[in-house]
Design a protein around this motif. Structure first.
Motif: not given
Length: 280
Positions: A236-247, A254-266
């Motif tokens: 099935s189609w897999v889609a995600s939305g991601n957001a984060g910060l880098t410093y 460089l250090v980073d932190i963030g989250i990836r979130l599923g936008l489709t059921s797969a």
């Protein structure tokens, strides 16, 4: 929890858009092709640190000649309704071979996958022996000058156990400078992976789009959309939305932190990560 996470993603997108400014700064053009592995360019001529992490979109820029770059997740936790996985220190090690080519080695020292029943009980726990991934990035334009950059990134994954399969593909990263402090990136991947059910292969197409903004001299933020389409039967189609910060602690760290979130059921429900990039 999933809905609040998606709200965080779209909130980050709106927050970043509030900081758009006109572009006024010209980029200095530098010719660094005369440098070699034994004669590295001086630090003042190095490109700004541009790792392939933490977003899924690959960078169109290479590591400067003779320099090493280490990119790793200090911790990455993937969580789904019934399956969760933990990766400790998956890393990508790079060496700049020339002004527009770098060689990369990817490896994950430890990976654990845990499957739970609908009642939350652990029914299976498996430690996975990771594979080795070799990549070669070739920048075609824009490494040191110009508002856009484009690269070719072929890769091959070699199993560390006899039960695995050789896999590979080609990634096409693109980057563009927008208004001051803003940048847009995208990558298209055509990959050939082993089927789960038989000995054949299938093709996967991965397309990404990321919007980044320099909030301060050291702090940056990004939002990203990722789409994965597979030709494997039953996928099935897999889609995600991601957001984060880098410093940027230094020009080379460089250090980073963030989250990836599923936008489709797969897609996996969420992936939380913390990582770093070091150039030396």
């Amino acid at each position: 929890m999933a809905w609040s996470g998606r709200g965080f993603f779209w909130g980050c997108l709106a927050w970043l858009c509030c900081f758009a400014m006109p572009h006024t700064q010209a980029q200095e053009i530098m010719d660094k092709h005369q440098y070699t592995l034994s004669n590295r360019p001086p630090k003042e001529l190095l490109r700004p640190l541009s790792p392939d992490r933490p977003d899924v979109t690959e960078s169109a820029y290479t590591v400067d000649t003779g320099y090493f770059q280490l990119e790793l997740d200090i911790l990455a936790l993937n969580q789904d309704a019934t399956v969760e996985s933990l990766q400790v220190a998956p890393l990508l090690f790079k060496l700049g071979l020339s002004n527009n080519v770098d060689l990369q080695l990817g490896f994950s020292p430890y990976s654990l996958t845990r499957t739970r029943s609908e009642r939350g009980e652990v029914v299976e726990e498996q430690a996975v022996t990771p594979d080795l991934t070799l990549r070669l990035k070739v920048n075609l334009w824009g490494n040191d000058d110009g508002p856009t950059a484009f690269a070719l990134l072929p890769f091959i994954t070699v199993p560390t156990q006899n039960t695995g399969s050789v896999e590979g593909g080609l990634i096409l990263p693109f980057a563009a400078e927008l208004t001051e402090g803003w940048s847009l990136g995208s990558s298209t991947t055509v990959a050939f992976f082993a089927n789960a059910a038989d000995s054949g292969y299938h093709t996967e197409f991965v397309n990404t789009l990321v919007l980044s903004h320099e909030l301060t001299a050291e702090l940056g933020g990004f939002v990203e959309f990722v789409s994965v389409l597979s030709t494997e039967q039953g996928s099935s189609w897999v889609a995600s939305g991601n957001a984060g910060l880098t410093y940027a602690l230094t020009p080379d760290l460089l250090v980073d932190i963030g989250i990836r979130l599923g936008l489709t059921s797969a897609a996996e429900d969420q992936n939380v990560f913390l990582g770093m990039t070091l150039r030396f």
